[in-house]
Design a protein around this motif. Structure first.
Motif, PDB file in Angstrom:
ATOM      1  N   MET A  29      -1.294   1.269   0.909  1.00 49.19           N
ATOM      2  CA  MET A  29      -0.426   0.151   0.551  1.00 49.19           C
ATOM      3  C   MET A  29      -0.958  -0.586  -0.680  1.00 49.19           C
ATOM      4  O   MET A  29      -0.200  -0.895  -1.602  1.00 49.19           O
ATOM      5  CB  MET A  29      -0.311  -0.810   1.732  1.00 49.19           C
ATOM      6  CG  MET A  29       0.677  -1.936   1.508  1.00 49.19           C
ATOM      7  SD  MET A  29       0.822  -3.025   2.948  1.00 49.19           S
ATOM      8  CE  MET A  29      -0.839  -3.664   3.072  1.00 49.19           C
ATOM      9  N   ILE A  30      -2.261  -0.854  -0.712  1.00 57.38           N
ATOM     10  CA  ILE A  30      -2.864  -1.566  -1.846  1.00 57.38           C
ATOM     11  C   ILE A  30      -2.684  -0.767  -3.135  1.00 57.38           C
ATOM     12  O   ILE A  30      -2.235  -1.295  -4.155  1.00 57.38           O
ATOM     13  CB  ILE A  30      -4.354  -1.861  -1.580  1.00 57.38           C
ATOM     14  CG1 ILE A  30      -4.493  -2.914  -0.478  1.00 57.38           C
ATOM     15  CG2 ILE A  30      -5.061  -2.317  -2.860  1.00 57.38           C
ATOM     16  CD1 ILE A  30      -5.911  -3.073   0.049  1.00 57.38           C
ATOM     17  N   HIS A  31      -3.034   0.515  -3.097  1.00 53.96           N
ATOM     18  CA  HIS A  31      -2.950   1.334  -4.304  1.00 53.96           C
ATOM     19  C   HIS A  31      -1.504   1.526  -4.742  1.00 53.96           C
ATOM     20  O   HIS A  31      -1.208   1.462  -5.942  1.00 53.96           O
ATOM     21  CB  HIS A  31      -3.654   2.675  -4.083  1.00 53.96           C
ATOM     22  CG  HIS A  31      -5.114   2.519  -3.820  1.00 53.96           C
ATOM     23  ND1 HIS A  31      -5.867   3.483  -3.211  1.00 53.96           N
ATOM     24  CD2 HIS A  31      -5.962   1.492  -4.065  1.00 53.96           C
ATOM     25  CE1 HIS A  31      -7.123   3.063  -3.099  1.00 53.96           C
ATOM     26  NE2 HIS A  31      -7.196   1.859  -3.600  1.00 53.96           N
ATOM     27  N   HIS A  32      -0.601   1.719  -3.798  1.00 49.88           N
ATOM     28  CA  HIS A  32       0.820   1.854  -4.106  1.00 49.88           C
ATOM     29  C   HIS A  32       1.331   0.583  -4.799  1.00 49.88           C
ATOM     30  O   HIS A  32       2.009   0.651  -5.833  1.00 49.88           O
ATOM     31  CB  HIS A  32       1.597   2.137  -2.813  1.00 49.88           C
ATOM     32  CG  HIS A  32       3.072   2.236  -2.976  1.00 49.88           C
ATOM     33  ND1 HIS A  32       3.680   3.298  -3.624  1.00 49.88           N
ATOM     34  CD2 HIS A  32       4.073   1.412  -2.585  1.00 49.88           C
ATOM     35  CE1 HIS A  32       4.988   3.103  -3.620  1.00 49.88           C
ATOM     36  NE2 HIS A  32       5.253   1.980  -2.989  1.00 49.88           N
ATOM     37  N   LYS A  33       0.973  -0.578  -4.240  1.00 47.72           N
ATOM     38  CA  LYS A  33       1.441  -1.844  -4.824  1.00 47.72           C
ATOM     39  C   LYS A  33       0.835  -2.101  -6.199  1.00 47.72           C
ATOM     40  O   LYS A  33       1.530  -2.567  -7.103  1.00 47.72           O
ATOM     41  CB  LYS A  33       1.144  -3.012  -3.882  1.00 47.72           C
ATOM     42  CG  LYS A  33       2.086  -3.031  -2.703  1.00 47.72           C
ATOM     43  CD  LYS A  33       1.908  -4.283  -1.874  1.00 47.72           C
ATOM     44  CE  LYS A  33       2.765  -4.174  -0.632  1.00 47.72           C
ATOM     45  NZ  LYS A  33       3.789  -5.152  -0.529  1.00 47.72           N
ATOM     46  N   LEU A  34      -0.458  -1.799  -6.370  1.00 51.58           N
ATOM     47  CA  LEU A  34      -1.097  -1.980  -7.684  1.00 51.58           C
ATOM     48  C   LEU A  34      -0.420  -1.107  -8.737  1.00 51.58           C
ATOM     49  O   LEU A  34      -0.166  -1.559  -9.854  1.00 51.58           O
ATOM     50  CB  LEU A  34      -2.590  -1.638  -7.617  1.00 51.58           C
ATOM     51  CG  LEU A  34      -3.502  -2.639  -6.929  1.00 51.58           C
ATOM     52  CD1 LEU A  34      -4.915  -2.079  -6.820  1.00 51.58           C
ATOM     53  CD2 LEU A  34      -3.521  -3.977  -7.672  1.00 51.58           C
ATOM     54  N   LEU A  35      -0.139   0.130  -8.375  1.00 53.66           N
ATOM     55  CA  LEU A  35       0.548   1.036  -9.301  1.00 53.66           C
ATOM     56  C   LEU A  35       1.946   0.511  -9.622  1.00 53.66           C
ATOM     57  O   LEU A  35       2.365   0.536 -10.785  1.00 53.66           O
ATOM     58  CB  LEU A  35       0.618   2.446  -8.709  1.00 53.66           C
ATOM     59  CG  LEU A  35      -0.721   3.191  -8.648  1.00 53.66           C
ATOM     60  CD1 LEU A  35      -0.640   4.360  -7.685  1.00 53.66           C
ATOM     61  CD2 LEU A  35      -1.150   3.645 -10.033  1.00 53.66           C
ATOM     62  N   ASN A  36       2.644   0.012  -8.615  1.00 53.81           N
ATOM     63  CA  ASN A  36       3.976  -0.557  -8.842  1.00 53.81           C
ATOM     64  C   ASN A  36       3.907  -1.752  -9.787  1.00 53.81           C
ATOM     65  O   ASN A  36       4.763  -1.905 -10.664  1.00 53.81           O
ATOM     66  CB  ASN A  36       4.636  -0.970  -7.530  1.00 53.81           C
ATOM     67  CG  ASN A  36       5.188   0.210  -6.755  1.00 53.81           C
ATOM     68  OD1 ASN A  36       5.361   1.299  -7.289  1.00 53.81           O
ATOM     69  ND2 ASN A  36       5.454   0.003  -5.476  1.00 53.81           N
ATOM     70  N   ILE A  37       2.909  -2.610  -9.602  1.00 52.32           N
ATOM     71  CA  ILE A  37       2.731  -3.783 -10.476  1.00 52.32           C
ATOM     72  C   ILE A  37       2.595  -3.341 -11.926  1.00 52.32           C
ATOM     73  O   ILE A  37       3.113  -3.978 -12.838  1.00 52.32           O
ATOM     74  CB  ILE A  37       1.501  -4.615 -10.041  1.00 52.32           C
ATOM     75  CG1 ILE A  37       1.813  -5.347  -8.729  1.00 52.32           C
ATOM     76  CG2 ILE A  37       1.061  -5.595 -11.128  1.00 52.32           C
ATOM     77  CD1 ILE A  37       0.594  -5.958  -8.051  1.00 52.32           C
ATOM     78  N   LEU A  38       1.901  -2.212 -12.131  1.00 50.08           N
ATOM     79  CA  LEU A  38       1.706  -1.697 -13.486  1.00 50.08           C
ATOM     80  C   LEU A  38       2.883  -0.853 -13.972  1.00 50.08           C
ATOM     81  O   LEU A  38       2.855  -0.304 -15.063  1.00 50.08           O
ATOM     82  CB  LEU A  38       0.416  -0.864 -13.550  1.00 50.08           C
ATOM     83  CG  LEU A  38      -0.875  -1.635 -13.275  1.00 50.08           C
ATOM     84  CD1 LEU A  38      -2.060  -0.690 -13.266  1.00 50.08           C
ATOM     85  CD2 LEU A  38      -1.071  -2.749 -14.297  1.00 50.08           C
ATOM     86  N   GLY A  39       3.924  -0.749 -13.140  1.00 53.67           N
ATOM     87  CA  GLY A  39       5.109   0.011 -13.528  1.00 53.67           C
ATOM     88  C   GLY A  39       4.912   1.513 -13.470  1.00 53.67           C
ATOM     89  O   GLY A  39       5.600   2.260 -14.166  1.00 53.67           O
ATOM     90  N   ILE A  40       3.973   1.952 -12.636  1.00 58.42           N
ATOM     91  CA  ILE A  40       3.672   3.377 -12.527  1.00 58.42           C
ATOM     92  C   ILE A  40       4.360   3.956 -11.299  1.00 58.42           C
ATOM     93  O   ILE A  40       4.085   3.541 -10.171  1.00 58.42           O
ATOM     94  CB  ILE A  40       2.141   3.611 -12.459  1.00 58.42           C
ATOM     95  CG1 ILE A  40       1.503   3.120 -13.762  1.00 58.42           C
ATOM     96  CG2 ILE A  40       1.834   5.076 -12.190  1.00 58.42           C
ATOM     97  CD1 ILE A  40      -0.007   3.121 -13.748  1.00 58.42           C
ATOM     98  N   GLU A  41       5.258   4.895 -11.541  1.00 60.42           N
ATOM     99  CA  GLU A  41       5.947   5.577 -10.446  1.00 60.42           C
ATOM    100  C   GLU A  41       4.901   6.353  -9.646  1.00 60.42           C
ATOM    101  O   GLU A  41       4.055   7.047 -10.229  1.00 60.42           O
ATOM    102  CB  GLU A  41       6.981   6.536 -11.044  1.00 60.42           C
ATOM    103  CG  GLU A  41       7.780   7.289 -10.021  1.00 60.42           C
ATOM    104  CD  GLU A  41       8.733   8.285 -10.670  1.00 60.42           C
ATOM    105  OE1 GLU A  41       8.827   9.397 -10.140  1.00 60.42           O
ATOM    106  OE2 GLU A  41       9.358   7.938 -11.689  1.00 60.42           O
TER     107      GLU A  41
END
Length: 135
Positions: A29-41
């Motif tokens: 969840m943390i890594h998924h959300k961090l990637l989403n914050i950076l706009g990374i699919e």
């Protein structure tokens, strides 16, 4: 509209894709959300075998966040297998293990970079910036 172009949001060449490989739901969840914050699919799988299988199905990623200790197939085995398959994605080892022997074993498997959990936006940005320079 012009503002998003200034920030590179509309530029398709800046798009980065990632695969999170971790059996821990909190880390996922943390890594998924961090990637989403950076706009990374990004996609999430729970072990190394699923990471190998998703690549065998034809999907490709610019970045793979690989946990070290997982059931079915651990991060070291999965990294070796992906490299043997010719996968050239940046593979970032992400683990709570920090002994130099454990890190070395992970790097020998084909890791590009290693970060201790938890990842932060700063750690993730340092990895992503290397991907953009690689391309």
């Amino acid at each position: 509209m012009p503002t998003s172009q200034l920030h590179g949001v509309s530029s398709p060449k800046c798009e980065v894709t990632a695969l999170v490989v971790d059996d821990d739901t909190v880390s996922q969840m943390i890594h998924h959300k961090l990637l989403n914050i950076l706009g990374i699919e990004n996609d999430v799988v729970v072990n190394g075998k699923q990471a190998v299988d998703i690549h065998l199905s034809g999907k490709k990623f610019d970045l793979i966040l690989m946990d070290r200790d997982m059931p079915v197939m651990n991060g070291i085995e999965a990294t070796k297998k992906l490299r043997d398959m010719g996968i050239r994605s940046t593979i970032a080892g992400v683990s709570s293990h920090s002994s130099s022997k454990e890190k070395q074993e992970f790097f020998e498997a084909g890791l590009d970079v290693y970060h201790e959990k938890p990842l932060s936006v700063a750690k993730l940005l340092s990895v992503v910036s290397k991907i953009k320079h690689k391309a």
